[in-house]
Design a protein around this motif. Sequence first.
Motif, PDB file in Angstrom:
ATOM      1  N   ARG A  53      43.932  69.300  32.431  1.00  0.00           N
ATOM      2  CA  ARG A  53      43.329  68.221  33.228  1.00  0.00           C
ATOM      3  C   ARG A  53      44.090  68.063  34.543  1.00  0.00           C
ATOM      4  O   ARG A  53      43.526  67.877  35.606  1.00  0.00           O
ATOM      5  CB  ARG A  53      43.360  66.893  32.471  1.00  0.00           C
ATOM      6  CG  ARG A  53      42.451  66.761  31.262  1.00  0.00           C
ATOM      7  CD  ARG A  53      40.996  66.826  31.609  1.00  0.00           C
ATOM      8  NE  ARG A  53      40.493  68.202  31.672  1.00  0.00           N
ATOM      9  CZ  ARG A  53      40.264  68.949  30.598  1.00  0.00           C
ATOM     10  NH1 ARG A  53      40.452  68.488  29.392  1.00  0.00           N
ATOM     11  NH2 ARG A  53      39.833  70.176  30.729  1.00  0.00           N
ATOM     12  N   GLU A  86      43.132  70.795  36.720  1.00  0.00           N
ATOM     13  CA  GLU A  86      41.794  70.528  37.229  1.00  0.00           C
ATOM     14  C   GLU A  86      41.841  69.492  38.350  1.00  0.00           C
ATOM     15  O   GLU A  86      41.115  69.596  39.335  1.00  0.00           O
ATOM     16  CB  GLU A  86      40.920  69.984  36.101  1.00  0.00           C
ATOM     17  CG  GLU A  86      39.666  70.784  35.859  1.00  0.00           C
ATOM     18  CD  GLU A  86      38.991  70.349  34.590  1.00  0.00           C
ATOM     19  OE1 GLU A  86      38.605  69.167  34.526  1.00  0.00           O
ATOM     20  OE2 GLU A  86      38.873  71.166  33.669  1.00  0.00           O
ATOM     21  N   LEU A  87      42.704  68.512  38.155  1.00  0.00           N
ATOM     22  CA  LEU A  87      42.854  67.468  39.165  1.00  0.00           C
ATOM     23  C   LEU A  87      43.150  68.093  40.520  1.00  0.00           C
ATOM     24  O   LEU A  87      42.546  67.766  41.529  1.00  0.00           O
ATOM     25  CB  LEU A  87      43.978  66.516  38.736  1.00  0.00           C
ATOM     26  CG  LEU A  87      44.405  65.446  39.721  1.00  0.00           C
ATOM     27  CD1 LEU A  87      43.268  64.491  39.965  1.00  0.00           C
ATOM     28  CD2 LEU A  87      45.604  64.698  39.175  1.00  0.00           C
ATOM     29  N   PHE A  88      44.081  69.043  40.520  1.00  0.00           N
ATOM     30  CA  PHE A  88      44.458  69.654  41.782  1.00  0.00           C
ATOM     31  C   PHE A  88      43.391  70.612  42.296  1.00  0.00           C
ATOM     32  O   PHE A  88      43.294  70.869  43.487  1.00  0.00           O
ATOM     33  CB  PHE A  88      45.806  70.372  41.641  1.00  0.00           C
ATOM     34  CG  PHE A  88      46.958  69.437  41.804  1.00  0.00           C
ATOM     35  CD1 PHE A  88      47.546  69.236  43.033  1.00  0.00           C
ATOM     36  CD2 PHE A  88      47.421  68.702  40.715  1.00  0.00           C
ATOM     37  CE1 PHE A  88      48.581  68.341  43.187  1.00  0.00           C
ATOM     38  CE2 PHE A  88      48.455  67.807  40.865  1.00  0.00           C
ATOM     39  CZ  PHE A  88      49.041  67.617  42.095  1.00  0.00           C
ATOM     40  N   GLN A  89      42.604  71.157  41.339  1.00  0.00           N
ATOM     41  CA  GLN A  89      41.529  72.037  41.784  1.00  0.00           C
ATOM     42  C   GLN A  89      40.366  71.244  42.345  1.00  0.00           C
ATOM     43  O   GLN A  89      39.583  71.739  43.140  1.00  0.00           O
ATOM     44  CB  GLN A  89      41.038  72.861  40.599  1.00  0.00           C
ATOM     45  CG  GLN A  89      41.667  74.216  40.581  1.00  0.00           C
ATOM     46  CD  GLN A  89      41.310  74.966  39.333  1.00  0.00           C
ATOM     47  OE1 GLN A  89      40.817  74.397  38.368  1.00  0.00           O
ATOM     48  NE2 GLN A  89      41.553  76.241  39.357  1.00  0.00           N
ATOM     49  N   THR A  90      40.266  70.029  41.862  1.00  0.00           N
ATOM     50  CA  THR A  90      39.126  69.197  42.221  1.00  0.00           C
ATOM     51  C   THR A  90      39.207  68.709  43.651  1.00  0.00           C
ATOM     52  O   THR A  90      38.232  68.657  44.365  1.00  0.00           O
ATOM     53  CB  THR A  90      39.092  67.989  41.270  1.00  0.00           C
ATOM     54  OG1 THR A  90      38.967  68.480  39.956  1.00  0.00           O
ATOM     55  CG2 THR A  90      37.951  67.078  41.582  1.00  0.00           C
ATOM     56  N   ILE A  91      40.424  68.362  44.065  1.00  0.00           N
ATOM     57  CA  ILE A  91      40.592  67.816  45.407  1.00  0.00           C
ATOM     58  C   ILE A  91      40.439  68.952  46.416  1.00  0.00           C
ATOM     59  O   ILE A  91      41.092  69.968  46.287  1.00  0.00           O
ATOM     60  CB  ILE A  91      41.984  67.187  45.543  1.00  0.00           C
ATOM     61  CG1 ILE A  91      42.145  66.104  44.488  1.00  0.00           C
ATOM     62  CG2 ILE A  91      42.181  66.630  46.932  1.00  0.00           C
ATOM     63  CD1 ILE A  91      43.546  65.599  44.357  1.00  0.00           C
ATOM     64  N   PRO A  92      39.562  68.787  47.370  1.00  0.00           N
ATOM     65  CA  PRO A  92      39.410  69.844  48.380  1.00  0.00           C
ATOM     66  C   PRO A  92      40.775  70.200  48.954  1.00  0.00           C
ATOM     67  O   PRO A  92      41.444  69.350  49.544  1.00  0.00           O
ATOM     68  CB  PRO A  92      38.504  69.203  49.425  1.00  0.00           C
ATOM     69  CG  PRO A  92      37.756  68.151  48.695  1.00  0.00           C
ATOM     70  CD  PRO A  92      38.665  67.652  47.631  1.00  0.00           C
ATOM     71  N   LEU A 141      39.782  62.012  34.898  1.00  0.00           N
ATOM     72  CA  LEU A 141      40.038  62.877  36.049  1.00  0.00           C
ATOM     73  C   LEU A 141      39.764  62.139  37.355  1.00  0.00           C
ATOM     74  O   LEU A 141      40.573  62.147  38.287  1.00  0.00           O
ATOM     75  CB  LEU A 141      39.144  64.115  35.946  1.00  0.00           C
ATOM     76  CG  LEU A 141      39.364  65.177  37.006  1.00  0.00           C
ATOM     77  CD1 LEU A 141      40.698  65.842  36.787  1.00  0.00           C
ATOM     78  CD2 LEU A 141      38.255  66.197  36.985  1.00  0.00           C
ATOM     79  N   GLY A 196      35.448  73.372  45.453  1.00  0.00           N
ATOM     80  CA  GLY A 196      36.379  72.512  46.177  1.00  0.00           C
ATOM     81  C   GLY A 196      36.914  73.197  47.418  1.00  0.00           C
ATOM     82  O   GLY A 196      37.067  72.588  48.481  1.00  0.00           O
ATOM     83  N   GLY A 224      36.632  72.261  51.368  1.00  0.00           N
ATOM     84  CA  GLY A 224      37.782  72.236  52.275  1.00  0.00           C
ATOM     85  C   GLY A 224      37.551  73.124  53.478  1.00  0.00           C
ATOM     86  O   GLY A 224      37.839  72.753  54.615  1.00  0.00           O
ATOM     87  N   LEU A 262      36.534  62.041  48.173  1.00  0.00           N
ATOM     88  CA  LEU A 262      37.267  62.778  47.137  1.00  0.00           C
ATOM     89  C   LEU A 262      36.720  62.472  45.747  1.00  0.00           C
ATOM     90  O   LEU A 262      36.652  63.355  44.894  1.00  0.00           O
ATOM     91  CB  LEU A 262      38.756  62.460  47.222  1.00  0.00           C
ATOM     92  CG  LEU A 262      39.430  63.091  48.450  1.00  0.00           C
ATOM     93  CD1 LEU A 262      40.851  62.604  48.595  1.00  0.00           C
ATOM     94  CD2 LEU A 262      39.408  64.601  48.372  1.00  0.00           C
ATOM     95  N   SER A 268      35.297  65.352  43.594  1.00  0.00           N
ATOM     96  CA  SER A 268      35.913  65.705  42.326  1.00  0.00           C
ATOM     97  C   SER A 268      34.891  65.651  41.197  1.00  0.00           C
ATOM     98  O   SER A 268      34.931  66.474  40.285  1.00  0.00           O
ATOM     99  CB  SER A 268      37.102  64.796  42.030  1.00  0.00           C
ATOM    100  OG  SER A 268      36.718  63.457  42.119  1.00  0.00           O
ATOM    101  N   VAL A 305      33.034  69.001  41.400  1.00  0.00           N
ATOM    102  CA  VAL A 305      33.796  70.139  40.914  1.00  0.00           C
ATOM    103  C   VAL A 305      34.029  70.023  39.414  1.00  0.00           C
ATOM    104  O   VAL A 305      33.954  71.015  38.672  1.00  0.00           O
ATOM    105  CB  VAL A 305      35.133  70.259  41.669  1.00  0.00           C
ATOM    106  CG1 VAL A 305      35.938  71.428  41.159  1.00  0.00           C
ATOM    107  CG2 VAL A 305      34.871  70.414  43.151  1.00  0.00           C
TER     108      VAL A 305
END
Lengths: 281, 534, 322
Positions: free
Chosen positions: A117, A120-126, C15, C256, C260, C294, C298, C301
């Motif tokens: 998770r 995923e959190l870091f993947q989710t943020i552009p 998330l 994502g 960007g 965001l 999110s 994604v």
Amino acid sequence: MLPRTIDFARRFARNRAAVVGLLLVILVIGIALAAPWIYPRNPLRIVGRPEIWPFVNSRFPLGTDSLGRDIAAMIAYGARTTLLIGLCASITATLIGITVGAAAAYFGGWIDEMLMRFTELFQTIPNLIFVLTIVAILGQKLEYVTIAVGVVTWTPIARLTRAEFLSLRDREFVQACRAMGMSNLRIMFGEILPNALPPVIVLSSLVIAGAVLFESAVSFLGLGDPNVSSWGRLIGDGRTLIRTSWYICAVPGLAIMLTVLALNLVGDGLNDALNPKLRDR
Amino acid sequence: MSRFSRRDFLMTTAGAALASRLSGPAFAATEAPKRGGTLLATWGGFEPQSLFVPPGGGSSPYFTSTKVIERLVRLTVDLKFEPVLAVDIKPAEDFRSYLIKLREGVTWHDGQPFTADDVVFNVLEYWKPISAGVSLDALDSAEAVDPLTVLLKFKAPVPEFFLKSVLAGKSGLVIPKHIYAGSNIITNPINNTPIGTGPFKVKEWVRGSHVEYLRNEKYWNPSLPYLDRLVIRWWQDPASRSAAFEANQLDIGVFNPVPMPDVPRLTSGGKFIAETKGYSNSAWITTIEFNQRRDIFKKREVRQALMQAIDRQFISDTIFFGRAHPSIGAIPSSNAIFFTKDVQDYPFDPKKAAKMLDGAGYPVKSGSRFGLNLVSAGWFEENVKIGQYLKQAFEDIDITVDLAVPDRATSLKRIYSDYDYDVAVSNNSGSIELIPSTTQYYTTDGIVKGAAFRNATGYSNPKLDEIVAKMAVETDEPKRIALGKDFDRLVALEAPLLPMVDLEPVTIARSDVRNHSTTADFMGESWAELWLDR
Amino acid sequence: MRRIVLRRLAQIIPLVLAVIVLNFVLIHLAPGSLFDVMTSEQQITDPAMLDQLRHTYGVDQPTGVQLAKYIWSVMRLDLGFSYRQNAPVLDVIMDQLPATLILMLAAIAVALVIGMTAGVLASVRVNTIWDNLISLAAVFFFAAPSFWLGIMMVVLFSVKLGWFPVGGMRTIGVNNGVIGDALDVMHHLVLPATALGLFYAATYARVMRASMLEVFRLDFVRTARAKGLSRARVVLVHVMRNALLPIVTLLGLQLGTILGGSVVIESVFSWPGIGSLLFDSVMSRNFPMVLGVLVLGSLLVAVANAAVDLAYLRLDPRIRAR
């Protein structure tokens, strides 16, 4: 050890593109190291008339920018910035990625759940916006750009490490180690990691390339460190002049492209040389 | 520029100016304006956060709101006040009260009549508390004498030029009482589709792209506006605007719309013209500020030495491609009323600068006299280059420089809130009237932590404060101008903060766009008289 | 299966919460708050006015209270109010979202069409000049920064050749009806979508080629050929379908990144989308807006990733579902 190294080198050399890439990387490293000898003065100094085109004045082989700074000197010093950020960001990303991925796969259960998770959190943020936010918060310094790029590029490494670990976790040799009563850490890093490492190394080398691209985008948008020379910033500065002096954008862009290309080719070569599946072909 | 001549002028030209509005000053005699057409316009910056930002909000909302919302008077390029919504503004003998006569037959875009009540509402509820700030500190009361007359009373004498400047300035927009009364003016959603008395009505705002205005068929001057439609569009970079001009997608762009090197190319064919008029009441300068909280910069000689180490001609010629010139004193040379050459000047002379620093007790020790943090505010592209040039210039006289070019938010915080800099590069746009837009950078009451574009250096000089205080109540114009020049002389000598260069913004327009750039702040003009010769 | 789907969807909530908290904290750490930017843009210098505005914008409350209030309003599907734009965050985002979606979809389409065609071509004609040319082009576009590619394309196709507009999304002041408008947007879309999409096209070409070659060696392909199916049919129906899996995975992961990337491309081409809004919002500390984008991003994604995971679960039972 030695025969293995030679074997590895031979396999690497079989991929001619990779050899070209390696030579290019060595060339860039050479330029980066030699920059202070070729251009002893600060590359951001104004040394001539603005907007001299390349190959016109022998003093400025790549021309000057809109302020009259020597583009060749900025490219040479920019190589230092680029390689430094690329390498450090890649190391940061690899360390975070391996730790997270290995722990997730090995322990499974809620730890896996949590860590994935988190990934995923870091993947989710552009990612680019995240880099910009971090740089905006910490300040426009080389080291902060590096950290920011490292922080957004570790996720694929974590996922790959996890996948490799997952496929190895239930193998016989690991079960044997468990039966022998080895500690978790020792199994993870002593037994599984060396087997999982080759593809991770390949990915890390590609992360360097990615980091170079990130740095250039950050500098292009004007958020890089103004005290150092950077290829991306040069493109950003030259942007308003694309009608009259488009070479200011073109030259550093070519430098970025060749460096990234070379790093990618080396990564491919490493892949060929390390990937056991292709070894027997 | 005596008081009487200006007042006479205002009275006698009340009618004449109206006539000139019909034909337009620039091409008055030769051509009859044509009606109709769509004008595509832009400016050298970004989309506004909202079409109208009541407290100000910078150039972009100012540009979009002034086509819809008008003011009482306006200032022409030759610095004369012309009537807009007010036909006459007359001071009493003691200058402690003013009588404002309003135009008859003006209606808001929604059909409601414009009256003295609207003006009183603006003075008390909008201008004094929100937009004009300290400019109306002396205001005592505002009342409607009759539906078309307003009486303003002040606690102290108020110079006529000062008051009219406020009314013609950025803070003097007149908004409808019946829409805003009882609501929070700043957050009222109507600000995204503002309603005014102006020549254009907002039709549609497509965020991220453009805003479209339609002709106000019921404009108080029935022959205006000449245009049927006005579109203001935004691009994010100057090169795209340049291309849009060439692709016939743009008729006029104000405030440096295109990259400077493109200007000669665009204008050489005769299809476009470059106009520098129309910016004097919003004169942009690039300043250098020395933080007086640092012991080094408490010494006047150090500030003066650093000024002399800067080649301002280089900044003008190379960084601004000639669209700027080295400043003299604190008041831009475009200010025809207060500008004076008779001030301490700082010609480029690094050797003398080095000598002065030696003398001030900062000799070179192991390669460096001292180190300083240079913060160049990153809101203009040129400031990045200026920062890099200054770093080099100061290093040439053996000062170690750590340069930072923070983004807009961080720059504001570092310079105006935290005072976290040694030397800063910033900008400001001053009006012809010096109080408060220019003086608040130097006076003690200009030091307000967290309030941007004020005295951030911490400089405080009772002598200077006194000059400004006198100026605020001096109603005799020649005496007032003399005080303004005293102010400039003292500031230039002390150099706590000085302009390095005066910018020369340029308007690019197709040559068939007529009657533009006729007021002292053309960008904030209603553009009713613009017409297309097609 | 349904239970897994539900659980996967339930995982999205924490998330999104984490995204909010992380970004909220980050943005509040930043020097220069939205308030500073607002007041300076508006050139407000009156201390009493500053206090009144502090209250209006709610920045006089403790950070914790601001965070709690925000999370509470997001739960009610309200992304807050942007004082900078003077409009609800969701409205502003929805205004600009279509432009970005068009750009992203076009870029993905460019990437898929060019990438897959090139990848299939290279794998079918493996080790020929075609294969080498495609590989060369792939490494080229994989290495070129998209913003630089964009600028160079502008220099060549807009400035020198004049084929395409330099930027923007529509020709202003022209009314050609629905079809004319669509064509106009497409004309404006070509360069930005290509500049953004070529990087991913290069990735897909490489991945496609590799996985095609891998599938070619599998038994069922041999069987299919032995059955006497035509070569084209084998390539298109059997091999390609199986080789698509890694592309789908990549696409889900890259959404994502594409968002960007669109920030930079939108800045190069003055594309009026969410990227420029986001960039502006980060720069001005307009955190309701940054958070709004965001959170929506999110969600997108996260849903895409969950879908990919579920697809994997069905296709590869060796990965255990737990």
